[in-house]
Design an enzyme around this catalytic site. Structure first.
Site, PDB file in Angstrom:
ATOM      1  N   SER A 265       0.849  -1.194   0.000  1.00  0.00           N
ATOM      2  CA  SER A 265       0.000   0.000   0.000  1.00  0.00           C
ATOM      3  C   SER A 265       0.887   1.247   0.000  1.00  0.00           C
ATOM      4  O   SER A 265       1.712   1.393  -0.898  1.00  0.00           O
ATOM      5  CB  SER A 265      -0.954  -0.049   1.197  1.00  0.00           C
TER       6      SER A 265
ATOM      7  N   ASP B 136      -8.730  -6.217  -4.681  1.00  0.00           N
ATOM      8  CA  ASP B 136      -8.390  -5.035  -3.884  1.00  0.00           C
ATOM      9  C   ASP B 136      -9.478  -3.982  -4.074  1.00  0.00           C
ATOM     10  O   ASP B 136      -9.641  -3.445  -5.167  1.00  0.00           O
ATOM     11  CB  ASP B 136      -7.018  -4.486  -4.322  1.00  0.00           C
TER      12      ASP B 136
ATOM     13  N   HIS C  11      -6.986  -5.942  -0.219  1.00  0.00           N
ATOM     14  CA  HIS C  11      -5.899  -4.974  -0.126  1.00  0.00           C
ATOM     15  C   HIS C  11      -4.787  -5.493   0.800  1.00  0.00           C
ATOM     16  O   HIS C  11      -4.964  -5.524   2.017  1.00  0.00           O
ATOM     17  CB  HIS C  11      -6.441  -3.638   0.364  1.00  0.00           C
TER      18      HIS C  11
END
Ligand code: NAG
Ligand code: NAG
Ligand code: NAG
Ligand code: NAG
Ligand code: NAG
Ligand code: NAG
Ligand code: NAG
Ligand code: NAG
Ligand code: NAG
Ligand code: NAG
Length: 540
Positions: free
Chosen positions: A184, A400, A440
């Site tokens: 991320s 995601d 994610h």
């Protein structure tokens, strides 16, 4: 813990030599600090000691020296970093772990598993302290350009650099190899490092990269505004998102040739939202969609394209609905501050009263021009990193629902367009992996195999203190070991194998494993039990 018993295929994790815990004192480190830096503590931790972290407490770790350093980066900013140095099992490798969102917090939850491998591990707070629940807000950024720069790149680079010196001082030995793992914002930090400081790492593992800061962060707001105001006829509810997810699965699951509830390519489906259209004036609108709501569904799955056909950002993939609520459902009392407002308000316009209704193409243009903190990692010419022998592994989950998978695909293709015409084979130093069904950075929908032991992953398994892939501590199953094999032995990863443990609990055993292919190859079903690795092959 006898690491020699856990030898991972060709990967040698054996400790070189133990060091005395008595070296873990401020006197060992202080002489090596730059004038901007001060030591906060240097304390040895044995297996019975508990390290009290901001989110969790850590115990039963291999004995280590916990170091904490504060660095003044300008007259108005400072960053902190944690450095954990194994006392009995250092394998001469050094690894930095990245961060998440706008959160300011040392990633102790990745440093802890790192100790079991025998790594010296480092992680920064990115220049401010803030909690995970504040991942999407950034009050610290308002009126703080220097702190934005710390978050953008300076804190990681400075921590890595000084952390190396302190590591070598502690052991009186050189580091053999230096690595990075992050997801991320951590993925962005990894790509940023490759671009700006190609010498920092020999190998970088970067996941679900939030690399296109100036576009992504505004798109976060854009996608929330599609569903505002909450009393609008086009507004869809959290319950309807579940209905949408079911319909996407119904229409898209079979496209890859096997109905296993795992959508192997979330952009390959020709989804028809009209299947959800209410069929009478009396229809139950929590299970069907009005015409206006169907329009909202179209927006969610469409790329953001602006004036003069300017491509701003890709859309979510089909199959990523599980995480939509956090992105597009705004609580009634928060309608003035929907998800995603932090970046334009606190970084770009630097105006606490900036109204989200002002978001338009000029916001993107200004964001590109200012690029606060120089956070955006959009320098696609990766030759400096390639030329120094660096290896980059990049991955992204296809489910995601926070950062669209397409943004990683776009990054890969931009690098390809920059380098392939020069005769450079990306596979020689940069390999990209899409993980079907993974959300994610961690976890998955419908029990898709997702676990590759990358950053942010071990702490989402039970029990605590999981490290690498238990039972499969080798370069096929553990992406960090794959990176090590590539850097140190020249064995490039031809594929990875992702694992799903029953209920994400290692003690319950493996439920399924599946090949993760080097992009653009995809894992194609070739028959047999879909939970087995052998039922898929990587094909173009
Ligand atoms: C840790 O605690 C256990 C159980 O109380 C004890 O047997 C062991 O000696 C302790 N180890 C150290 C290093 O203090
Ligand atoms: C960690 O330990 C401290 C001190 O013993 C305690 O106050 C805190 O609640 C613990 N935190 C967690 C997350 O267990
Ligand atoms: C680091 O230094 C800054 C600036 O001097 C200070 O505000 C902060 O409290 C320090 N942090 C720690 C952990 O000592
Ligand atoms: C130390 O501080 C000075 C001025 O405050 C700054 O220019 C320099 O970059 C800092 N060094 C590090 C390692 O952050
Ligand atoms: C930031 O958090 C760490 C704990 O992770 C703490 O030790 C440090 O003092 C905090 N820094 C500031 C400036 O509050
Ligand atoms: C939505 O709420 C706003 C503000 O309360 C109000 O002005 C507007 O008329 C409402 N619209 C609908 C369609 O109910
Ligand atoms: C509409 O559907 C929802 C979800 O299935 C159900 O909970 C609700 O009772 C239904 N409402 C009516 C009026 O039938
Ligand atoms: C779109 O293109 C036209 C013609 O080149 C140009 O004049 C205009 O400024 C562009 N608009 C934006 C918003 O960039
Ligand atoms: C900003 O970052 C890029 C890499 O993403 C780098 O090439 C560039 O030199 C940086 N610019 C400044 C002003 O630091
Ligand atoms: C795959 O594993 C799941 C969970 O154990 C099971 O429900 C499913 O039937 C398995 N699939 C096949 C094809 O055996």
């Amino acid at each position: 813990m006898r690491l020699s018993l856990l030898l991972a295929g060709a990967i040698n994790l054996v400790a070189t030599q133990a060091i005395s815990a008595s070296r873990c004192t401020p006197e060992t480190f202080t002489p090596h600090l730059s004038s901007n830096a001060s030591l906060v503590y240097a304390v040895p931790y044995g297996p019975n000691d508990t390290f009290v972290g901001p989110l969790s407490n850590y115990t039963d770790l291999p004995e280590y020296c916990a170091v904490y350093v504060n660095v003044s980066s300008s007259a108005t900013s400072s960053y902190e970093f944690g450095l954990w140095l194994p006392i009995n099992n250092w394998n001469k490798r050094y690894i930095a772990y990245g961060n998440g969102g706008f959160t300011g917090m040392v990633q102790f939850s990745d440093m802890a598993p790192g100790l079991f491998y025998g790594f010296a591990t480092v992680s920064t707070n990115t220049g401010h302290n803030s909690s995970v629940t504040e991942a999407g807000v950034a009050p610290w950024a308002l009126n703080n350009p220097e702190t934005r720069t710390d978050w953008g790149w300076r804190a990681l680079h400075g921590s890595v650099d000084l952390g190396k010196d302190l590591t070598e001082a502690f052991y009186s030995e050189d580091i053999s190899y230096s690595y990075y793992s992050g997801c991320s914002t951590g993925g962005r930090q990894g790509l940023k490092s490759v671009q700006m400081f190609p010498d920092d790492f020999d190998g970088v593992l970067a996941g679900a990269c939030a690399w296109w800061t100036s576009h992504l962060q505004n798109w976060d707001l854009k996608v929330a505004t599609y569903n505002l105001p909450n009393n609008g006829s086009h507004h869809i509810t959290a319950d309807q998102i579940d209905v949408l997810a079911d319909e996407v699965l119904r229409q898209c699951d079979g496209v890859d040739g096997v109905e296993d509830k795992i959508i192997m390519n979330g952009y390959a489906c020709n989804f028809r939202p009209e299947a959800l259209l209410c069929d009478s004036p009396n229809a139950n609108t929590s299970t069907c969609f009005t015409a206006d709501q169907i329009d909202t569904v179209y927006k969610i799955y469409s790329p953001w394209v602006e004036t003069n056909d300017s491509f701003v950002f890709p859309s979510f993939a089909y199959g990523s609905e599980t995480q939509f609520s956090g992105m597009i459902i705004t609580a009634d009392e928060d309608e003035d501050a929907p998800s995603g407002i932090a970046y334009p308000r606190d970084f770009v316009y630097n105006d606490a009263n900036w109204p989200w209704q002002n978001l338009d193409f000029s916001t993107i243009q200004l964001s590109d021009q200012l690029d606060p903190g120089n956070a955006t990692a959009d320098d696609f010419d990766l030759r400096p990193f390639q030329n120094r022998g660096g290896k980059l592994m990049h991955y992204h989950g296809f489910a995601d629902g926070e950062i669209p998978t397409g943004s990683s695909i776009y990054f890969y293709n931009q690098v390809l367009k920059a380098l392939a015409p020069l005769g450079i084979q990306l596979d020689d130093f940069y390999r990209f992996f899409l993980i079907p069904g993974m959300e994610h950075c961690q976890d998955s929908v419908h029990d898709a195999p997702w676990y590759i032991a990358s950053a942010m992953q071990p702490s989402s398994l039970t029990p605590s203190n999981v490290w690498s892939v238990p039972g499969f501590r080798d370069r096929k199953h553990d992406a960090v070991l794959a990176l090590i094999a590539w850097v140190e032995e020249g064995i490039a990863p031809e594929e990875l194998i992702a694992t799903k443990f029953v209920d994400d609990d290692v003690s319950e055993g493996v439920q399924a494993q599946r090949r993760i292919c080097v992009y653009p190859a995809e894992a194609k079903y070739v028959g047999g039990n879909w939970n087995e690795t052998s039922s898929f092959e990587c094909k173009y």
